[in-house]
Design an enzyme around this catalytic site. Structure first.
Site, PDB file in Angstrom:
ATOM      1  CG  HIS A 608      -2.133  -0.859   0.958  1.00  0.00           C
ATOM      2  ND1 HIS A 608      -2.115  -2.290   1.740  1.00  0.00           N
ATOM      3  CD2 HIS A 608      -3.314  -0.730   0.296  1.00  0.00           C
ATOM      4  CE1 HIS A 608      -3.275  -2.902   1.498  1.00  0.00           C
ATOM      5  NE2 HIS A 608      -3.801  -2.108   0.517  1.00  0.00           N
ATOM      6  CG  ASN A 609       4.081   1.178  -2.251  1.00  0.00           C
ATOM      7  OD1 ASN A 609       3.531   1.138  -3.446  1.00  0.00           O
ATOM      8  ND2 ASN A 609       4.855   0.217  -2.224  1.00  0.00           N
ATOM      9  CB  THR A 611       4.176   1.648  -6.448  1.00  0.00           C
ATOM     10  OG1 THR A 611       5.506   1.895  -6.553  1.00  0.00           O
ATOM     11  CG2 THR A 611       4.236   0.724  -7.871  1.00  0.00           C
ATOM     12  CG  HIS A 612      -2.136  -0.234  -4.377  1.00  0.00           C
ATOM     13  ND1 HIS A 612      -2.612  -1.051  -5.130  1.00  0.00           N
ATOM     14  CD2 HIS A 612      -3.169   0.218  -3.464  1.00  0.00           C
ATOM     15  CE1 HIS A 612      -4.006  -1.031  -4.695  1.00  0.00           C
ATOM     16  NE2 HIS A 612      -4.272  -0.408  -3.905  1.00  0.00           N
ATOM     17  CG  ASP A 779      -8.485  -1.236  -4.165  1.00  0.00           C
ATOM     18  OD1 ASP A 779      -7.157  -0.976  -4.276  1.00  0.00           O
ATOM     19  OD2 ASP A 779      -8.947  -1.516  -3.074  1.00  0.00           O
ATOM     20  CD  GLN A 831      -2.152 -13.843  -5.116  1.00  0.00           C
ATOM     21  OE1 GLN A 831      -2.704 -13.287  -6.085  1.00  0.00           O
ATOM     22  NE2 GLN A 831      -1.964 -13.093  -3.918  1.00  0.00           N
TER      23      GLN A 831
END
Length: 885
Positions: A608-609, A611-612, A779, A831
């Site tokens: 969650h930075n 870049t996201h 998202d 995943q």
């Protein structure tokens, strides 16, 4: 008449019959069945019959190396080596022999769909005119395979043995018609009902090299299933029998299990109809016949289109149903059907597609129940009740009385629990509550639904009334679109992932108290005034030339911008969509705003930075470029979506909402443990934006437009909160996908995107649903990215969850997702669970609207990659060969 035969009992417990003289008969053994011996069709009682085997048994032994000794041993073990010659009337005709195999006979578990069956040892019947090497070969093959073998020498004894034991495999000697007609024997066996699931093998003579092999069609016509070229080798016979067991016998065994299923369907109270993929009726149960007034012969083999239809259904209902089920989706709803008498009845219908060979839909199963709201249905239900209680009047009355009492007991709880004798009756309470509802001048839609159900319950039969009671219980919940996760033992990766992402409240520790602490400090220091950004460097500009492609590599942009991709990508995307022009702000103000927003993303977070945030902005812009999305939204909606994507995770601490609530953080206290992070992202973004005019991108728009824009941004960011995931997806499907599919399949509609988007624009609520769905998909679009990007994102989110688990253990907090332990977690499995529970259905719905074949192909490829790793029990992100490279 001759000498009576003497009956002897051998030391092995085998009974045989012998005359005083040798007989020319090649066999002297005889069937001893239930204490009798066969003498020319007459059954003679024997004293020792109750304590001996029912048929002649050959004891356990190993097959001798040659045919000659084998034949001798069989005769000796049967006690029939001495041949006696007797008059015909006194001779004993040996008809059957039975083997007790030396191999250990074991049962096998066979799975047929959800049914688990037990298959007992195979039984084989050998029908030969005389004993020879070939019959011995099959005898010893059965012994080796652990089968129970019987040998019959005549047609009569073969039929008697088959009717007694129902063998799964029958081997008939078809080499020479001198002794008996093998095809006649096969036809006689096939004439019995029990032979439907029996495999019959014909032993045919070996052909010479220059002789043309004969056709198998005459054998098939006679009832044989296979032919076996003469070969007395025990191994050859063994291989043939084992292949038959694992082929035809196993298949026939599964088919026999269908009898139980059809018996259940025949006694089922719901009407069941099974059709082919072309809607040809293949089966209806008795309940269906009673409901529709037809008999099976009038329905089976007919297409549904040949049956009369009721004119009470809406014009497009059938098209809607076909559109739904052809996609492999289950459809259920209310449908009017026409009975044979011409009456229209209303039914609750559930149609389930059944996928068969080749992954294609092969059948449709329809379950139908009466929807008792009209007179025809009530009369039909009444006749069904009378059929059910046919017999004595007293029995019918008692059954009716029982049902009435049961309904009262199950519903009128207040009158049971109350000690007062004048407690209001069920009818009185229902009417009074309905009167209060009717007197309301403002009535919510859910109140109208409950009102209709209450009215329907008044004159409904007991089964319908009880079902409606359950419906009312479900409707009383406030989370109508959120699934209720089961408590069964599921995959821990799935349970933890779903629970961790969808839990927005506090989790209890071992005691009854919640733990509150202030371990996380989310206060913000004063940010320096951002500098104006100079012209974009060529290396960055070259990367951004590809930003309209879905395969755009955000990690390359992250590297060349020194982890500041949001500013550069934001400038390019915002310019493409005319954001500055819409907001009436300068490019310098927009640059400064992007710098401030990016500065408040935590670069220390692995996932969650900024870049996201840039990745979500890119996906949102890509979706906005799709024709149907573009035609459904206004310019304000586009600007709101781009801003929402940019700010949607600003100041994210790298921890989930559940963690913040469990830790008693200031944010959790501030937002009452409800949508904590999402509320914080929007609030902080507007605080930062309006704090200084240098980066206030809203300063030049009028108040009304600002309020509309602000509300749209807040709504979209809050939609990214996962506890409302299924609510948003289901609303989108019901309000957008289904009406759109109905319009496209309607014969009166041209199906153009222009008409579809025009209809959506007429309903602002639908535009809201589209924007929510768009940012939700953006998202979590990582599984739909190219494989290399998907793998990188999977590693980053896993590392962030690992760090949270580590911190929870250090602080003694409840571990929200225990499987995300860096020492034991399987990333591929996590995943797979995430895709199965959250991604597949959502992107199927979004693809049906926006048409995104590239994304869906990536999703399929990535899922296959994770499944491969999971099958190999890999916990890493790549195949071992890729890791080595």
């Amino acid at each position: 008449m001759g000498c009576a035969p003497s009956i002897h009992v051998s030391h092995s417990g085998v009974i045989y019959c012998r005359d005083s003289e040798e007989s020319n008969s090649p066999h002297q053994t005889t069937t001893i069945s239930q204490g009798t011996t066969t003498l020319h069709g007459l059954f003679v009682k024997t004293d020792a019959a109750d304590s001996i085997p029912s048929v002649l048994a050959h004891q356990s032994r190993q097959p001798p190396p040659s045919a000659g000794p084998r034949r001798k041993e069989r005769r000796e073990s049967g006690g029939a080596s001495a041949r006696s010659r007797t008059p015909h009337c006194c001779s004993v005709e040996a008809e059957t022999q039975t083997s007790s195999s030396s191999a250990k006979a074991s049962t096998a578990e066979v799975q047929v769909g959800p049914m688990r069956l037990t298959q007992y040892p195979i039984q084989v019947l050998l029908i030969f005119a005389k004993e020879d090497n070939q019959s011995n070969g099959f005898w010893w093959a059965c012994d080796r395979a652990g089968y129970r073998c019987n040998v019959a020498w005549t047609l009569e004894s073969a039929l008697e043995c088959f009717l007694d034991k129902h063998q799964e495999i029958i081997v008939i000697d078809h080499r020479n018609s001198k002794y008996f007609d093998a095809e006649d024997i096969c036809r006689s066996i096939r004439a019995t009902e029990l032979s439907e699931h029996t495999v019959i093998l014909a032993v045919v003579p070996r052909t010479s090299a220059d002789q043309e092999e004969s056709s198998v069609l005459p054998l098939l016509d006679a009832g044989f299933d296979r032919q076996f070229m003469e070969n007395s080798s025990v191994t050859a016979c063994y291989n043939e029998l084992v292949q038959i067991e694992h082929g035809e016998v196993r298949s026939q065994f599964k088919l026999r299990a269908c009898n139980a299923v059809f018996t259940a369907l025949d006694h089922c109270q719901e009407a069941v109809e099974i059709t082919s993929e072309d809607h040809v009726i293949q089966y209806v149960n008795p309940a269906f016949e009673r409901m529709m007034g037809y008999c099976k012969g009038e329905l089976i083999g007919k297409e549904l289109t040949e049956l009369p239809k009721s004119d009470k259904n809406s014009a497009d209902l059938l098209d809607n149903i076909n559109t739904f089920i052809k996609k492999g989706k289950e459809w259920q709803g209310v449908y009017y059907a026409r009975r044979k008498s011409g009456d229209s009845i209303q039914q609750h219908v559930k149609i389930t597609p059944v996928v068969g060979q080749g992954g294609k839909i092969r059948h449709f199963v329809s379950l139908k129940r009466l929807h008792c709201t009209n007179e025809n249905n009530k009369q039909l239900y009444k006749s069904h009740r009378e059929d059910k209680y046919t017999g004595d009047n007293s029995q019918s009355e008692s059954g009716s009385y029982k049902c009435k009492n049961r309904r009262k007991d199950s519903v009128d709880v207040k009158s049971i629990t109350s000690q007062s004798s004048d407690a209001p009756s069920l009818q009185t309470r229902r009417y009074s509550s309905m009167a209060r509802i009717h007197s309301m001048t403002i009535e919510a839609p859910i109140t109208k639904v409950i009102n209709i159900i209450n009215a329907a319950q008044e004159n409904s039969p007991i089964t319908v009334a009880e079902a409606l009671d359950r419906v009312l219980e479900i409707l009383r919940t406030t989370e109508l679109y959120s699934p209720q996760l089961g408590t069964k033992d599921e995959d821990p990766h799935t349970s933890d992932l779903v629970g961790g992402l969808m839990n927005d409240g506090l989790r209890r520790l071992s005691g009854n108290e919640y733990v509150f602490s202030k371990n996380i400090n989310l206060s913000h220091t004063h940010l320096p005034v951002p500098n104006t950004i100079s012209d974009v460097p060529p290396c960055i500009a070259q990367l951004l030339d590809n930003e309209e492609s879905w395969d755009f590599n955000i990690f390359e942009l992250e590297a060349v911008t020194n982890k500041r991709p949001l500013v550069y990508l934001g400038l390019k995307v915002f310019a493409r969509f005319g954001v500055s022009e819409f907001l009436n702000c300068s490019e310098a103000t927009l640059r400064a705003w992007l710098q401030v927003i990016e500065a408040n993303y935590h670069s220390s977070n692995s996932y969650h930075n900024s870049t996201h945030a840039a990745d979500v902005l890119h996906a949102t812009a890509f979706f906005l470029g799709k024709e149907r999305v573009k035609g459904s939204l206004d310019h304000l909606d586009e600007v709101a979506a781009l801003i929402a994507a940019t700010i949607h995770d600003v100041d994210h601490p790298g921890r989930t909402n559940s963690f913040l609530c469990n830790a008693g953080s200031e944010l959790a206290v501030l937002y009452n443990d409800t949508a904590v992070l999402e509320s914080h992202h929007t609030a902080l973004a507007f605080q930062l934006t309006t704090k200084d005019s240098k980066y206030n991108i809203f300063k030049n728009i009028d108040r009304n437009r600002y309020r509309t824009l602000r509300q749209a941004i807040i709504d979209m960011v809050l939609a990214t909160e996962m506890t409302k995931h299924f609510e948003h997806v289901n609303k989108f499907v019901n309000s957008i996908n289904k009406p759109m599919a109905s319009e496209e399949t309607s014969p009166h509609s041209e199906g153009s995107d222009t008409e579809c988007t025009a209809n959506i624009k007429n309903f602002p609520d639908n535009q809201t649903l589209i924007k929510r769905m768009m940012i939700k998909c953006a998202d979590v679009a990582n599984p739909c990215r190219p494989l290399e990007l998907c793998i990188e994102w999977a590693g980053r989110i896993s590392e962030e969850y690992f760090a949270q688990t580590d911190e929870e253990k250090r602080q003694g907090l409840p571990v929200v997702m225990p499987v995300f332990d860096r020492n034991t977690c399987s990333i591929p499995k996590s995943q797979i669970s995430f895709i199965d529970y959250f991604i597949t259905d959502m992107f199927d719905a979004w693809d049906a609207f926006a048409h995104l074949p590239v994304l869906m192909q990536h999703l399929a490829n990535n899922y296959k990659h994770w499944k491969t790793l999971d099958d190999l029990k890999c916990k890493s992100l790549r195949l071992p060969s890729e890791n080595n490279n």
